[in-house]
Scaffold this motif. Structure first.
Motif, PDB file in Angstrom:
ATOM      1  N   LYS A 200      40.801 104.562  83.992  1.00  0.00           N
ATOM      2  CA  LYS A 200      40.120 103.599  83.137  1.00  0.00           C
ATOM      3  C   LYS A 200      38.619 103.725  83.347  1.00  0.00           C
ATOM      4  O   LYS A 200      38.121 103.530  84.453  1.00  0.00           O
ATOM      5  CB  LYS A 200      40.588 102.176  83.467  1.00  0.00           C
ATOM      6  CG  LYS A 200      42.048 101.932  83.093  1.00  0.00           C
ATOM      7  CD  LYS A 200      42.466 100.497  83.378  1.00  0.00           C
ATOM      8  CE  LYS A 200      43.917 100.273  82.937  1.00  0.00           C
ATOM      9  NZ  LYS A 200      44.367  98.871  83.198  1.00  0.00           N
TER      10      LYS A 200
ATOM     11  N   THR B 259      21.599  98.985  82.257  1.00  0.00           N
ATOM     12  CA  THR B 259      22.475  97.919  81.771  1.00  0.00           C
ATOM     13  C   THR B 259      21.671  96.684  81.391  1.00  0.00           C
ATOM     14  O   THR B 259      20.450  96.659  81.494  1.00  0.00           O
ATOM     15  CB  THR B 259      23.513  97.532  82.849  1.00  0.00           C
ATOM     16  OG1 THR B 259      22.818  97.123  84.045  1.00  0.00           O
ATOM     17  CG2 THR B 259      24.425  98.695  83.194  1.00  0.00           C
TER      18      THR B 259
ATOM     19  N   ASN C 234      28.815 105.392  88.074  1.00  0.00           N
ATOM     20  CA  ASN C 234      28.085 104.178  88.449  1.00  0.00           C
ATOM     21  C   ASN C 234      26.725 104.481  89.066  1.00  0.00           C
ATOM     22  O   ASN C 234      26.090 103.579  89.616  1.00  0.00           O
ATOM     23  CB  ASN C 234      28.916 103.355  89.425  1.00  0.00           C
ATOM     24  CG  ASN C 234      29.896 102.436  88.723  1.00  0.00           C
ATOM     25  OD1 ASN C 234      29.544 101.369  88.230  1.00  0.00           O
ATOM     26  ND2 ASN C 234      31.140 102.850  88.665  1.00  0.00           N
TER      27      ASN C 234
ATOM     28  N   LEU D 292      34.839 102.749  83.276  1.00  0.00           N
ATOM     29  CA  LEU D 292      34.008 101.554  83.274  1.00  0.00           C
ATOM     30  C   LEU D 292      32.865 101.746  82.288  1.00  0.00           C
ATOM     31  O   LEU D 292      32.229 102.805  82.256  1.00  0.00           O
ATOM     32  CB  LEU D 292      33.463 101.290  84.680  1.00  0.00           C
ATOM     33  CG  LEU D 292      34.511 101.041  85.763  1.00  0.00           C
ATOM     34  CD1 LEU D 292      33.840 100.809  87.116  1.00  0.00           C
ATOM     35  CD2 LEU D 292      35.391  99.855  85.397  1.00  0.00           C
TER      36      LEU D 292
ATOM     37  N   GLN E 205      27.097  94.422  84.706  1.00  0.00           N
ATOM     38  CA  GLN E 205      28.180  95.057  85.424  1.00  0.00           C
ATOM     39  C   GLN E 205      29.048  95.854  84.461  1.00  0.00           C
ATOM     40  O   GLN E 205      29.412  95.383  83.385  1.00  0.00           O
ATOM     41  CB  GLN E 205      29.017  93.991  86.133  1.00  0.00           C
ATOM     42  CG  GLN E 205      28.244  93.143  87.122  1.00  0.00           C
ATOM     43  CD  GLN E 205      27.563  93.966  88.196  1.00  0.00           C
ATOM     44  OE1 GLN E 205      28.203  94.812  88.824  1.00  0.00           O
ATOM     45  NE2 GLN E 205      26.287  93.736  88.416  1.00  0.00           N
ATOM     46  N   LEU E 206      29.379  97.078  84.864  1.00  0.00           N
ATOM     47  CA  LEU E 206      30.258  97.896  84.039  1.00  0.00           C
ATOM     48  C   LEU E 206      31.681  97.362  84.123  1.00  0.00           C
ATOM     49  O   LEU E 206      32.160  97.000  85.194  1.00  0.00           O
ATOM     50  CB  LEU E 206      30.219  99.351  84.509  1.00  0.00           C
ATOM     51  CG  LEU E 206      28.839 100.020  84.533  1.00  0.00           C
ATOM     52  CD1 LEU E 206      28.981 101.485  84.937  1.00  0.00           C
ATOM     53  CD2 LEU E 206      28.147  99.906  83.191  1.00  0.00           C
ATOM     54  N   THR E 207      32.361  97.316  82.978  1.00  0.00           N
ATOM     55  CA  THR E 207      33.715  96.777  82.929  1.00  0.00           C
ATOM     56  C   THR E 207      34.600  97.670  82.066  1.00  0.00           C
ATOM     57  O   THR E 207      34.117  98.431  81.233  1.00  0.00           O
ATOM     58  CB  THR E 207      33.735  95.356  82.345  1.00  0.00           C
ATOM     59  OG1 THR E 207      33.266  95.402  80.986  1.00  0.00           O
ATOM     60  CG2 THR E 207      32.857  94.408  83.153  1.00  0.00           C
ATOM     61  N   GLU E 208      35.896  97.545  82.256  1.00  0.00           N
ATOM     62  CA  GLU E 208      36.853  98.338  81.492  1.00  0.00           C
ATOM     63  C   GLU E 208      36.924  97.901  80.030  1.00  0.00           C
ATOM     64  O   GLU E 208      37.204  98.715  79.140  1.00  0.00           O
ATOM     65  CB  GLU E 208      38.244  98.234  82.120  1.00  0.00           C
ATOM     66  CG  GLU E 208      38.336  98.776  83.534  1.00  0.00           C
ATOM     67  CD  GLU E 208      39.675  98.474  84.165  1.00  0.00           C
ATOM     68  OE1 GLU E 208      40.559  97.945  83.444  1.00  0.00           O
ATOM     69  OE2 GLU E 208      39.849  98.744  85.364  1.00  0.00           O
ATOM     70  N   ASP E 209      36.703  96.623  79.776  1.00  0.00           N
ATOM     71  CA  ASP E 209      36.915  96.059  78.437  1.00  0.00           C
ATOM     72  C   ASP E 209      35.610  95.699  77.733  1.00  0.00           C
ATOM     73  O   ASP E 209      35.576  94.803  76.892  1.00  0.00           O
ATOM     74  CB  ASP E 209      37.815  94.824  78.539  1.00  0.00           C
ATOM     75  CG  ASP E 209      37.223  93.735  79.436  1.00  0.00           C
ATOM     76  OD1 ASP E 209      36.190  93.992  80.089  1.00  0.00           O
ATOM     77  OD2 ASP E 209      37.811  92.642  79.484  1.00  0.00           O
ATOM     78  N   PHE E 210      34.546  96.403  78.041  1.00  0.00           N
ATOM     79  CA  PHE E 210      33.230  96.038  77.529  1.00  0.00           C
ATOM     80  C   PHE E 210      33.186  95.991  76.006  1.00  0.00           C
ATOM     81  O   PHE E 210      32.515  95.155  75.413  1.00  0.00           O
ATOM     82  CB  PHE E 210      32.179  97.024  78.053  1.00  0.00           C
ATOM     83  CG  PHE E 210      30.759  96.606  77.804  1.00  0.00           C
ATOM     84  CD1 PHE E 210      30.113  95.739  78.676  1.00  0.00           C
ATOM     85  CD2 PHE E 210      30.058  97.069  76.703  1.00  0.00           C
ATOM     86  CE1 PHE E 210      28.803  95.334  78.451  1.00  0.00           C
ATOM     87  CE2 PHE E 210      28.747  96.680  76.463  1.00  0.00           C
ATOM     88  CZ  PHE E 210      28.122  95.809  77.339  1.00  0.00           C
TER      89      PHE E 210
ATOM     90  N   ASP F 129      27.858 105.843  77.402  1.00  0.00           N
ATOM     91  CA  ASP F 129      29.277 105.499  77.494  1.00  0.00           C
ATOM     92  C   ASP F 129      30.148 106.522  76.777  1.00  0.00           C
ATOM     93  O   ASP F 129      31.260 106.835  77.217  1.00  0.00           O
ATOM     94  CB  ASP F 129      29.523 104.106  76.922  1.00  0.00           C
ATOM     95  CG  ASP F 129      29.197 103.000  77.915  1.00  0.00           C
ATOM     96  OD1 ASP F 129      29.045 103.293  79.112  1.00  0.00           O
ATOM     97  OD2 ASP F 129      29.092 101.831  77.489  1.00  0.00           O
TER      98      ASP F 129
ATOM     99  N   ILE G 187      34.507 107.861  88.985  1.00  0.00           N
ATOM    100  CA  ILE G 187      34.099 106.463  88.785  1.00  0.00           C
ATOM    101  C   ILE G 187      32.813 106.175  89.552  1.00  0.00           C
ATOM    102  O   ILE G 187      31.888 105.523  89.038  1.00  0.00           O
ATOM    103  CB  ILE G 187      35.230 105.510  89.202  1.00  0.00           C
ATOM    104  CG1 ILE G 187      36.418 105.661  88.239  1.00  0.00           C
ATOM    105  CG2 ILE G 187      34.746 104.060  89.219  1.00  0.00           C
ATOM    106  CD1 ILE G 187      37.664 104.900  88.666  1.00  0.00           C
TER     107      ILE G 187
END
Length: 328
Positions: free
Chosen positions: A140, A313, A308, A142, A26-31, A121, A304
């Motif tokens: 933000k 991933t 996606n 992802l 899963q793509l996240t803001e804080d990867f 990214d 966004i």
């Protein structure tokens, strides 16, 4: 009983592993918050330097992310070298640009955290920063994409929207990758910055064919301006700004242009002037022309969503050391 217990344990371990992989996919803001904590500062510094050198680069980096995501998903496949790759597909050849800037960003990121951040990214972050540094909105990004292993020229020729296509065809291509009509209009608003080659709209000017009248949806003053910028018998490589009033500012003036018949590309003006637009896109063009906040909000949501599209991933793909080639 013992066999049943062992099978239960195995099933439990496999289930945990599957959940772990799914969570990581899963793509996240804080990867990269722990593995490359200075990533955003590094990318923004390099994007800022590139835009200072050439303002057009903001639009070019944004377009690279768009053209990447529409083919194989957002996997940086557009960056791979090779004559059979996406770089040499008709929609990208002599058009998509900014590869050297991506190389510079990647080198800076690799110096700080080697083998950690994907080229896919980097494209997503650079696109966001290009909008922001041009006066547009902040969002933000992802993250957590990995880089694909294959660049698909055939798919690029088929899937990327063309400036010559009908509105119905463009909408269909967006729907094919999970986007909708709102996304078509909002993402088209990216043409508030950047330049277009004459070759992409010369068919709308009578002076290129020597016969027939100009496109009736074009403002007469704009026709004269474009004919001067694109001389008869030129090679089509001259460029003009999409927005001739605020060419380097990310704003909603693009939509006002469409209301006044000043959309440079057929694919732009068709959002307002075509018969198909009456029931699909015209009302959004009108809304965005009067409400920049709404445009910015919908643009963020669409970016966004686009980011996606089928990202690579988890355990798939790789983190390329060089964005132009697959790791050996």
């Amino acid at each position: 009983m013992q066999k049943s217990y062992k099978l239960t344990c195995i099933y439990f371990v496999l289930t945990c592993l599957m959940l772990f992989v799914a969570a990581r996919s899963q793509l996240t803001e804080d990867f990269y918050v722990k593995t490359c904590p200075n990533l955003f500062n590094i990318v923004r510094k390099e994007v800022r330097n590139a835009i200072k050198f050439e303002m057009r680069m903001a639009a070019s980096l944004l377009r690279l992310h768009f053209h990447d995501c529409f083919v194989n998903g957002c996997d940086a496949s557009i960056l791979l070298d090779g004559n059979d790759g996406e770089k040499f597909a008709a929609p990208n050849l002599n058009s998509a640009r900014g590869y050297e800037v991506v190389d510079t960003i990647k080198n800076a990121v690799e110096s700080a955290c080697s083998g950690i951040v994907s080229c896919a990214d980097i494209l997503a972050i650079a696109a966001r920063d290009s909008v922001l540094l041009s006066g547009g909105p902040l969002w933000k990004v992802l993250l957590g994409r990995r880089d694909g292993l294959v660049s698909n020229q055939t798919e690029a020729n088929i899937s990327l929207p063309s400036p010559f296509e009908t509105l119905e065809a463009i909408i269909a291509k967006f729907i094919a990758v999970g986007l909708n009509t709102t996304d078509v209009v909002a993402l088209s608003g990216a043409h508030t910055i950047g330049l277009s080659r004459c070759a992409f709209f010369s068919n709308r000017l009578s002076n290129f064919s020597g016969t027939g009248a100009p496109d009736s949806t074009l403002d007469s003053t704009l026709i004269s301006e474009l004919q001067s910028a694109c001389p008869v018998n030129s090679d089509g490589n001259n460029t003009v700004p999409f927005d001739r009033n605020s060419r380097d500012l990310f704003d909603n003036h693009y939509f006002s242009n469409l209301l006044n018949g000043r959309g440079i590309l057929h694919s732009d003006q068709t959002l307002f002037s075509s018969d198909a637009a009456v029931s699909t896109t015209r009302s959004l063009v009108q809304l965005y022309s009067n409400n920049s906040a709404l445009f910015f909000s919908d643009f963020i949501n669409s970016m966004i969503k686009m980011g996606n599209i089928s990202p690579v991933t988890g355990l798939n793909g790789q983190i390329r050391k060089n964005c132009r080639v697959v790791n050996p």
